[in-house]
Design a protein around this motif. Structure first.
Motif, PDB file in Angstrom:
ATOM      1  N   VAL A 128      46.831  48.494  45.550  1.00  0.00           N
ATOM      2  CA  VAL A 128      46.201  47.399  46.241  1.00  0.00           C
ATOM      3  C   VAL A 128      47.109  46.733  47.478  1.00  0.00           C
ATOM      4  N   PRO A 129      46.624  46.167  48.550  1.00  0.00           N
ATOM      5  CA  PRO A 129      47.253  45.632  49.352  1.00  0.00           C
ATOM      6  C   PRO A 129      48.077  44.481  49.007  1.00  0.00           C
ATOM      7  N   LEU A 130      49.214  44.551  48.162  1.00  0.00           N
ATOM      8  CA  LEU A 130      49.974  43.323  47.485  1.00  0.00           C
ATOM      9  C   LEU A 130      50.569  42.413  48.563  1.00  0.00           C
ATOM     10  N   VAL A 131      51.240  43.246  49.633  1.00  0.00           N
ATOM     11  CA  VAL A 131      52.178  42.500  50.536  1.00  0.00           C
ATOM     12  C   VAL A 131      51.119  41.500  51.396  1.00  0.00           C
ATOM     13  N   ASN A 132      49.979  42.204  51.703  1.00  0.00           N
ATOM     14  CA  ASN A 132      49.032  41.519  52.450  1.00  0.00           C
ATOM     15  C   ASN A 132      48.591  40.261  51.832  1.00  0.00           C
ATOM     16  N   ALA A 133      48.411  40.425  50.480  1.00  0.00           N
ATOM     17  CA  ALA A 133      48.006  39.204  49.521  1.00  0.00           C
ATOM     18  C   ALA A 133      49.172  38.413  49.426  1.00  0.00           C
ATOM     19  N   GLY A 163      36.339  46.204  38.639  1.00  0.00           N
ATOM     20  CA  GLY A 163      37.551  46.975  38.337  1.00  0.00           C
ATOM     21  C   GLY A 163      37.937  48.050  39.056  1.00  0.00           C
ATOM     22  N   VAL A 164      36.934  48.467  40.240  1.00  0.00           N
ATOM     23  CA  VAL A 164      37.123  49.869  40.874  1.00  0.00           C
ATOM     24  C   VAL A 164      38.235  49.533  42.376  1.00  0.00           C
ATOM     25  N   GLU A 165      39.012  50.552  42.038  1.00  0.00           N
ATOM     26  CA  GLU A 165      40.017  49.971  43.199  1.00  0.00           C
ATOM     27  C   GLU A 165      39.873  49.797  44.692  1.00  0.00           C
ATOM     28  N   SER A 166      38.719  50.347  45.018  1.00  0.00           N
ATOM     29  CA  SER A 166      38.431  50.040  46.436  1.00  0.00           C
ATOM     30  C   SER A 166      37.884  48.406  46.548  1.00  0.00           C
ATOM     31  N   CYS A 167      37.281  48.408  45.569  1.00  0.00           N
ATOM     32  CA  CYS A 167      36.578  47.006  45.478  1.00  0.00           C
ATOM     33  C   CYS A 167      37.822  45.645  45.573  1.00  0.00           C
ATOM     34  N   ILE A 168      38.727  45.963  44.463  1.00  0.00           N
ATOM     35  CA  ILE A 168      39.831  45.133  44.562  1.00  0.00           C
ATOM     36  C   ILE A 168      40.458  45.098  45.713  1.00  0.00           C
ATOM     37  N   GLN A 169      40.698  46.260  46.315  1.00  0.00           N
ATOM     38  CA  GLN A 169      41.503  46.095  47.788  1.00  0.00           C
ATOM     39  C   GLN A 169      40.628  45.184  48.831  1.00  0.00           C
ATOM     40  N   THR A 170      39.261  45.448  48.593  1.00  0.00           N
ATOM     41  CA  THR A 170      38.217  44.697  49.470  1.00  0.00           C
ATOM     42  C   THR A 170      38.348  43.103  49.255  1.00  0.00           C
ATOM     43  N   ALA A 171      38.423  42.725  48.030  1.00  0.00           N
ATOM     44  CA  ALA A 171      38.523  41.531  47.632  1.00  0.00           C
ATOM     45  C   ALA A 171      39.762  40.889  48.044  1.00  0.00           C
ATOM     46  N   LEU A 172      40.685  41.446  48.025  1.00  0.00           N
ATOM     47  CA  LEU A 172      41.995  40.910  48.482  1.00  0.00           C
ATOM     48  C   LEU A 172      42.070  40.702  50.152  1.00  0.00           C
ATOM     49  N   TYR A 173      41.643  41.811  50.780  1.00  0.00           N
ATOM     50  CA  TYR A 173      41.517  41.720  52.226  1.00  0.00           C
ATOM     51  C   TYR A 173      40.437  40.630  52.519  1.00  0.00           C
ATOM     52  N   ALA A 174      39.446  40.347  51.938  1.00  0.00           N
ATOM     53  CA  ALA A 174      38.353  39.494  52.370  1.00  0.00           C
ATOM     54  C   ALA A 174      38.561  38.016  52.102  1.00  0.00           C
ATOM     55  N   ARG A 221      50.106  35.986  52.586  1.00  0.00           N
ATOM     56  CA  ARG A 221      48.944  35.064  52.817  1.00  0.00           C
ATOM     57  C   ARG A 221      48.505  34.264  51.726  1.00  0.00           C
ATOM     58  N   GLU A 222      49.613  34.101  50.573  1.00  0.00           N
ATOM     59  CA  GLU A 222      49.439  33.236  49.553  1.00  0.00           C
ATOM     60  C   GLU A 222      48.106  33.488  48.998  1.00  0.00           C
ATOM     61  N   VAL A 223      47.610  34.674  48.786  1.00  0.00           N
ATOM     62  CA  VAL A 223      46.424  34.743  47.904  1.00  0.00           C
ATOM     63  C   VAL A 223      46.659  35.081  46.672  1.00  0.00           C
ATOM     64  N   ASP A 224      46.419  34.196  45.722  1.00  0.00           N
ATOM     65  CA  ASP A 224      46.614  34.305  44.272  1.00  0.00           C
ATOM     66  C   ASP A 224      45.874  35.357  43.673  1.00  0.00           C
ATOM     67  N   ILE A 225      46.447  36.136  43.105  1.00  0.00           N
ATOM     68  CA  ILE A 225      45.684  37.242  42.089  1.00  0.00           C
ATOM     69  C   ILE A 225      45.518  36.646  40.503  1.00  0.00           C
TER      70      ILE A 225
END
Ligand code: 572
Ligand code: ZN
Length: 332
Positions: free
Chosen positions: A257-262, A227-238, A265-269
Motif C-alpha cells: 500500500v502507499p504507506l509513505v503517501n498516507a 480487503g482487496v489490495e487495489s481497493c486499500i490503495q485507492t482508499a489511501l489515495y482518496a 498526509r497524516e492519514v490514519d490507518i
C-alpha cells in the motif's frame, strides 16, 4: 430425546448437518431462548466451505450462526432483567475474563472471549439456545426479530464508524465488495448519495481522482470493506489529508500500500475487531426509524432447509439470507 432441538451443525468442511441435540438448561446467569431468526454470515459460509478461518480451525462439530434473535423461555436463578416471553437480540461475543481489555471497555479484544460459531464455541442456528443474559437485549415492540438479528452486522458498521470518528456531516467513502447491480441499488435506496463502479484496470490514483470529482471533495473518512489490495490503495489515495482509513474487510496478510503517501498526509490507518458496546445504540437506531435494515433481507428459509440457505448465500444471490427457527412463527 424429550423435546427436539433441531440444529445446524458443521461436522467438517462441506459437512453441514441438520440434526437434533438436547435442549440445554440455563446456568444461573443465563437465559434459555427459543430462537426465531438467524442470519447467515460470510464467516458461517467460510467455515462450511473451508473448515477454518485463519488460526480458528474446526476440530469438533460446531453449531453455526451468530446473527440472532429469539424469545426468552426460561431464566437462570440470578437473572432479574429478563423474563419468559421477552423478545431479545443476542450479542454473540461474551467475555470470559475481567481482564485489562474488559476493564477498559474493549471486551471485544479479550483473547479469551466466547464468540458464537467461532471454533470451538457453538453458535445459535438451532431451535433452543442458552446465552449469558447480560448479552441479550430486550427488543422494543416495534423492532422485529429479523431486525434484532441484523443488529449483529449493523454493529460492525457502528463500531467502524465510531472508531473512524464518523459524525453528522462527515464525507465518507465506502469501498464495498459488491459489484452486483441489485446490491448497489439497495445501497442507494438505503442512503448512498453517489456510486462508482470500479472496472478491472482502473488505477488506484485515477480512481481516487474520480471519487474527488464525484463528491466535490476528498472524503474525510474511508471505510474499506473489501480487503482487496487495489481497493486499500485507492482508499489511501482518496482520503483527505488528516483523515482516516478504516480497514473492515480482511484480505491477504501482507499487502502493498502507499504507506509513505498516507504517513506524510497524516492519514490514519485503523482497524476493527468485530465490535463492543453497540447493541443499545443499534436498538435505538432501529426503534426510532433512523436506520432501515429491512430491505437487506432478500431470502428466508425454514431451519430445516439450512443447507439450501447456505448454498444460496454461497452463490452470492440476494443480500441477507435469514433462517427461520421457530416452527410456529416464520414471520419477519
Ligand atoms: O460478525 C462478526 C464477524 N466477524 C468476522 C467475520 C464475520 N463476522 N471476523 C473475520 C474473522 N475474524 S478472525 O479473527 N477469527 C476467525 C476469529 O479471523 C474475526 C472477525
Ligand atoms: Zn459475522
Amino acid at each position: 430425546m424429550a423435546e427436539e432441538n433441531l440444529s445446524a451443525v458443521l461436522y467438517a468442511k462441506g459437512d453441514l448437518r441438520i440434526e437434533n441435540r438436547p435442549i440445554p438448561e440455563p446456568g444461573p446467569n443465563e437465559v434459555l431462548l427459543q430462537m426465531h431468526s438467524v442470519g447467515i454470515c460470510g464467516s458461517d459460509v467460510h467455515y462450511w466451505q473451508h473448515g477454518q478461518i485463519g488460526d480458528f480451525v474446526l476440530k469438533k462439530p460446531m453449531v453455526l450462526g451468530h446473527e440472532a434473535a429469539g424469545r426468552v423461555v426460561k431464566v437462570g436463578s440470578a437473572v432479574s432483567h429478563l423474563k419468559p416471553g421477552d423478545r431479545v437480540a443476542i450479542e454473540p461475543g461474551v467475555p470470559r475474563d475481567m481482564d485489562e481489555f474488559f476493564k477498559r471497555g474493549q471486551y471485544n479484544l479479550s483473547p479469551t472471549i466466547f464468540f458464537c460459531a467461532t471454533p470451538p464455541d457453538h453458535g445459535n442456528l438451532c431451535r433452543y439456545y442458552t446465552h449469558n443474559a447480560n448479552f441479550c437485549y430486550k427488543l422494543p415492540d416495534n423492532v422485529t426479530f429479523e431486525e434484532g438479528a441484523l443488529i449483529e452486522p449493523l454493529s460492525v458498521g457502528i463500531h467502524a464508524c465510531r472508531r473512524a470518528g464518523v459524525t453528522l456531516g462527515s464525507t465518507v467513502l465506502i469501498c464495498g465488495a459488491d459489484l452486483f447491480a441489485e446490491r448497489l441499488g439497495v445501497a442507494k435506496e438505503l442512503g448512498a448519495d453517489f456510486q462508482l463502479t470500479v472496472k478491472k484496470d482502473d488505477g488506484a490514483q485515477q480512481l481516487a481522482k474520480k471519487v474527488e470529482e464525484i463528491l466535490g471533495a476528498q472524503p474525510q473518512i474511508t471505510i474499506e470493506c473489501t480487503g482487496v489490495e487495489s481497493c486499500i490503495q485507492t482508499a489511501l489515495y482518496a482520503t483527505c489529508s488528516g483523515g482516516v482509513v478504516m480497514l473492515v474487510g480482511l484480505g491477504a496478510a501482507m499487502t502493498t500500500v502507499p504507506l509513505v503517501n498516507a504517513a506524510v498526509r497524516e492519514v490514519d490507518i485503523r482497524g476493527v475487531f468485530r465490535y463492543c458496546n453497540t447493541w443499545p445504540m443499534a436498538i435505538a437506531m432501529l426503534s426510532s426509524g433512523k436506520v432501515n435494515v429491512k430491505p437487506l433481507v432478500t431470502h428466508r428459509f425454514p431451519l430445516e432447509q439450512a443447507v439450501q440457505a447456505f448454498e444460496t448465500t454461497h452463490q452470492g444471490l440476494g443480500i441477507k439470507v435469514m433462517l427461520k427457527c421457530d416452527k410456529n412463527d416464520q414471520n419477519p
